[in-house]
Scaffold this motif. Sequence first.
Motif, PDB file in Angstrom:
ATOM      1  N   SER A  62       0.817  -1.218   0.000  1.00 35.73           N
ATOM      2  CA  SER A  62       0.000   0.000   0.000  1.00 35.73           C
ATOM      3  C   SER A  62       0.848   1.263   0.000  1.00 35.73           C
ATOM      4  N   PHE A  63       1.874   1.309   0.847  1.00 34.98           N
ATOM      5  CA  PHE A  63       2.602   2.561   1.050  1.00 34.98           C
ATOM      6  C   PHE A  63       3.903   2.648   0.254  1.00 34.98           C
ATOM      7  N   ALA A  64       4.537   1.511  -0.012  1.00 28.89           N
ATOM      8  CA  ALA A  64       5.790   1.544  -0.769  1.00 28.89           C
ATOM      9  C   ALA A  64       5.543   1.385  -2.264  1.00 28.89           C
ATOM     10  N   TYR A  65       4.673   0.443  -2.634  1.00 32.01           N
ATOM     11  CA  TYR A  65       4.455   0.179  -4.064  1.00 32.01           C
ATOM     12  C   TYR A  65       3.438   1.147  -4.672  1.00 32.01           C
ATOM     13  N   PHE A  66       2.291   1.334  -4.001  1.00 31.05           N
ATOM     14  CA  PHE A  66       1.242   2.200  -4.548  1.00 31.05           C
ATOM     15  C   PHE A  66       1.311   3.638  -4.032  1.00 31.05           C
ATOM     16  N   ASN A  67       2.243   3.921  -3.138  1.00 30.75           N
ATOM     17  CA  ASN A  67       2.441   5.285  -2.620  1.00 30.75           C
ATOM     18  C   ASN A  67       1.154   5.888  -2.055  1.00 30.75           C
ATOM     19  N   LEU A  68       0.443   5.102  -1.279  1.00 29.53           N
ATOM     20  CA  LEU A  68      -0.760   5.611  -0.613  1.00 29.53           C
ATOM     21  C   LEU A  68      -0.366   6.746   0.325  1.00 29.53           C
ATOM     22  N   ASP A  69      -1.140   7.830   0.291  1.00 31.78           N
ATOM     23  CA  ASP A  69      -0.809   9.006   1.100  1.00 31.78           C
ATOM     24  C   ASP A  69      -0.803   8.659   2.587  1.00 31.78           C
ATOM     25  N   CYS A  70       0.202   9.154   3.288  1.00 31.87           N
ATOM     26  CA  CYS A  70       0.276   8.994   4.742  1.00 31.87           C
ATOM     27  C   CYS A  70       0.893  10.257   5.318  1.00 31.87           C
ATOM     28  N   LYS A  71       0.049  11.151   5.836  1.00 37.89           N
ATOM     29  CA  LYS A  71       0.522  12.413   6.398  1.00 37.89           C
ATOM     30  C   LYS A  71       1.029  12.259   7.828  1.00 37.89           C
ATOM     31  N   GLY A  72       0.593  11.205   8.512  1.00 42.24           N
ATOM     32  CA  GLY A  72       0.979  11.013   9.906  1.00 42.24           C
ATOM     33  C   GLY A  72       2.102  10.008  10.050  1.00 42.24           C
ATOM     34  N   SER A  73       2.194   9.439  11.246  1.00 43.09           N
ATOM     35  CA  SER A  73       3.262   8.488  11.562  1.00 43.09           C
ATOM     36  C   SER A  73       2.960   7.127  10.947  1.00 43.09           C
ATOM     37  N   LEU A  74       3.880   6.630  10.136  1.00 42.24           N
ATOM     38  CA  LEU A  74       3.704   5.313   9.528  1.00 42.24           C
ATOM     39  C   LEU A  74       3.776   4.217  10.588  1.00 42.24           C
ATOM     40  N   LEU A  75       4.561   4.432  11.633  1.00 45.21           N
ATOM     41  CA  LEU A  75       4.643   3.451  12.713  1.00 45.21           C
ATOM     42  C   LEU A  75       3.293   3.286  13.399  1.00 45.21           C
ATOM     43  N   THR A  76       2.598   4.396  13.632  1.00 47.15           N
ATOM     44  CA  THR A  76       1.265   4.326  14.238  1.00 47.15           C
ATOM     45  C   THR A  76       0.305   3.563  13.341  1.00 47.15           C
ATOM     46  N   VAL A  77       0.419   3.771  12.039  1.00 48.54           N
ATOM     47  CA  VAL A  77      -0.431   3.058  11.077  1.00 48.54           C
ATOM     48  C   VAL A  77      -0.173   1.557  11.157  1.00 48.54           C
ATOM     49  N   VAL A  78       1.106   1.164  11.161  1.00 49.94           N
ATOM     50  CA  VAL A  78       1.462  -0.259  11.207  1.00 49.94           C
ATOM     51  C   VAL A  78       0.953  -0.897  12.493  1.00 49.94           C
ATOM     52  N   ILE A  79       1.091  -0.189  13.613  1.00 49.38           N
ATOM     53  CA  ILE A  79       0.628  -0.735  14.896  1.00 49.38           C
ATOM     54  C   ILE A  79      -0.883  -0.938  14.883  1.00 49.38           C
ATOM     55  N   MET A  80      -1.626   0.036  14.335  1.00 44.90           N
ATOM     56  CA  MET A  80      -3.085  -0.107  14.299  1.00 44.90           C
ATOM     57  C   MET A  80      -3.500  -1.283  13.419  1.00 44.90           C
ATOM     58  N   ILE A  81      -2.858  -1.444  12.263  1.00 46.31           N
ATOM     59  CA  ILE A  81      -3.192  -2.568  11.383  1.00 46.31           C
ATOM     60  C   ILE A  81      -2.853  -3.888  12.067  1.00 46.31           C
ATOM     61  N   PHE A  82      -1.712  -3.932  12.765  1.00 43.36           N
ATOM     62  CA  PHE A  82      -1.328  -5.154  13.479  1.00 43.36           C
ATOM     63  C   PHE A  82      -2.342  -5.498  14.569  1.00 43.36           C
ATOM     64  N   LEU A  83      -2.766  -4.502  15.335  1.00 42.36           N
ATOM     65  CA  LEU A  83      -3.746  -4.751  16.396  1.00 42.36           C
ATOM     66  C   LEU A  83      -5.079  -5.219  15.821  1.00 42.36           C
ATOM     67  N   MET A  84      -5.444  -4.698  14.645  1.00 42.99           N
ATOM     68  CA  MET A  84      -6.673  -5.174  14.006  1.00 42.99           C
ATOM     69  C   MET A  84      -6.519  -6.627  13.573  1.00 42.99           C
ATOM     70  N   GLY A  85      -5.323  -7.001  13.084  1.00 44.28           N
ATOM     71  CA  GLY A  85      -5.072  -8.402  12.766  1.00 44.28           C
ATOM     72  C   GLY A  85      -5.153  -9.278  14.000  1.00 44.28           C
ATOM     73  N   LEU A  86      -4.654  -8.772  15.126  1.00 42.47           N
ATOM     74  CA  LEU A  86      -4.738  -9.507  16.389  1.00 42.47           C
ATOM     75  C   LEU A  86      -6.192  -9.675  16.818  1.00 42.47           C
ATOM     76  N   CYS A  87      -6.989  -8.632  16.617  1.00 40.77           N
ATOM     77  CA  CYS A  87      -8.414  -8.705  16.941  1.00 40.77           C
ATOM     78  C   CYS A  87      -9.104  -9.757  16.070  1.00 40.77           C
ATOM     79  N   GLY A  88      -8.779  -9.778  14.776  1.00 40.92           N
ATOM     80  CA  GLY A  88      -9.342 -10.796  13.893  1.00 40.92           C
ATOM     81  C   GLY A  88      -8.907 -12.195  14.271  1.00 40.92           C
ATOM     82  N   LEU A  89      -7.673 -12.322  14.769  1.00 37.33           N
ATOM     83  CA  LEU A  89      -7.178 -13.629  15.209  1.00 37.33           C
ATOM     84  C   LEU A  89      -8.026 -14.163  16.362  1.00 37.33           C
ATOM     85  N   PHE A  90      -8.322 -13.303  17.333  1.00 35.07           N
ATOM     86  CA  PHE A  90      -9.129 -13.749  18.472  1.00 35.07           C
ATOM     87  C   PHE A  90     -10.590 -13.971  18.072  1.00 35.07           C
ATOM     88  N   TYR A  91     -11.051 -13.246  17.053  1.00 32.78           N
ATOM     89  CA  TYR A  91     -12.394 -13.530  16.544  1.00 32.78           C
ATOM     90  C   TYR A  91     -12.429 -14.923  15.928  1.00 32.78           C
TER      91      TYR A  91
END
Length: 438
Positions: free
Chosen positions: A310-339
């Motif tokens: 998303s961010f390296a190949y397609f250059n999706l806009d990210c005005k904020g912290s990329l680390l915060t984005v990665v952490i949120m996506i990871f936590l959502m994956g963790l939530c899906g895992l427990f689901y």
Amino acid sequence: MLLVPGEPDVSVFDADDDGGDGVSSNGASTSRKLKALIIKNITQFLRHPGGILFSIGFPIIQLLVFHYAFGHDPKDLLIGVVNHDSDNCDLAKIQGSVIYTHNDFGGICDFVDLSCRFLHDINDTTAKKVYYDYLPDVKEDLKKGKLSGIIYFNKNFTQALQRRLENFRSVEEDDIETGEIKIWLDVANRQIGLFLKNRLYDGYFKSMRNIMTECHLPLKIMDIPLSFENPIFGKKNDDYINFSSSTFILSLTFFVTTVMTTAILISDRHEGVWERSIVQGVTTSEILFSHFVVELSIVVIQVLLICLISFAYFNLDCKGSLLTVVIMIFLMGLCGLFYGFLVSVYCNSHLFADYIVTGSFYPIILLGGFLWPIEGIPPIIKWLSYCLPTTVPGVSLRAILIKGHSVNNPEVYIGFLVIGGWTIIMILLCLYGLKRKS
């Protein structure tokens, strides 16, 4: 000894296995049992190419399809043109002109084939122009779906428009009617209709500004008394994909991990591995924890792939912290895992698990703000939308990507709280289900 299902020649021994038929639960430590279970789960996963393809290949395919096919401006549209003002501009060879003559009173502008100027300023990337001689013919093709719209210029359009601009206080009704550009659009496809409408407006104002420049007049004379300045957040004429990408990425991460976890755990029970492990002294919590470790590793790989594409190949806009984005996506994956754990605990077959996962997929997609803004949902259903696990986090992720907000902003950290709340609820329900079954 822990047997790998479907592979009778493959077994995993712990450190205390002396080659006998079983493993003494008294002699094996918890860490050794967990190590054996993790090795068994990894081996089992690697022995099934379909599982690897789904876990790794499916997110890649979904992201490629999304970024290439969703949210971009329509192209290769056809728009019919009937120009009785200048005989169809000799099939676009005539581009129209403005003749400025300076005098003591400031100058005079004469328009020549102004309709051709307007048509020339409509970019072919917006719509390719198809010229017709008669209006009934082009309307018939519009009804047949061959065209997306029609542009019609009356005879003497240029002269009528010039008289309308020069004598606007005493202009005659015929000049007003003749000096109009008549447009018919096929709005059966609403998005294409709105797209063409906006582009034709832009083309008209662009032409009029150029004409005012050539006539040595202020550019804003022809503007409407509304001035849209640069947006506070986002960009003018931004692709719709930048709006929908946040919710799509979170929904994709959530459901890929859910389906993966559900399939692995239910298959483990159906093939008898779960029961054989318990007979050999392994506890249910140790089995679940070993699955959690292996599947968490897969989630990390999935999140990294999603972010890289998303961010390296397609250059999706990210005005904020990329680390915060990665952490949120990871936590959502963790939530899906427990689901996935939750569905596996309460369902004994793939059929019922598929019903639950599929049944929860469509409400999250339709109500989560991916296809349409949440503000367009009726109030009662809107509250249901806010209760879903991806809706509020999707708004938070969009605030990071487009607005550049940090995690200290309430619009951002509320998304983390929602993900954490859903994860805790699912863990508690899993523990309750396991306790009830035991």
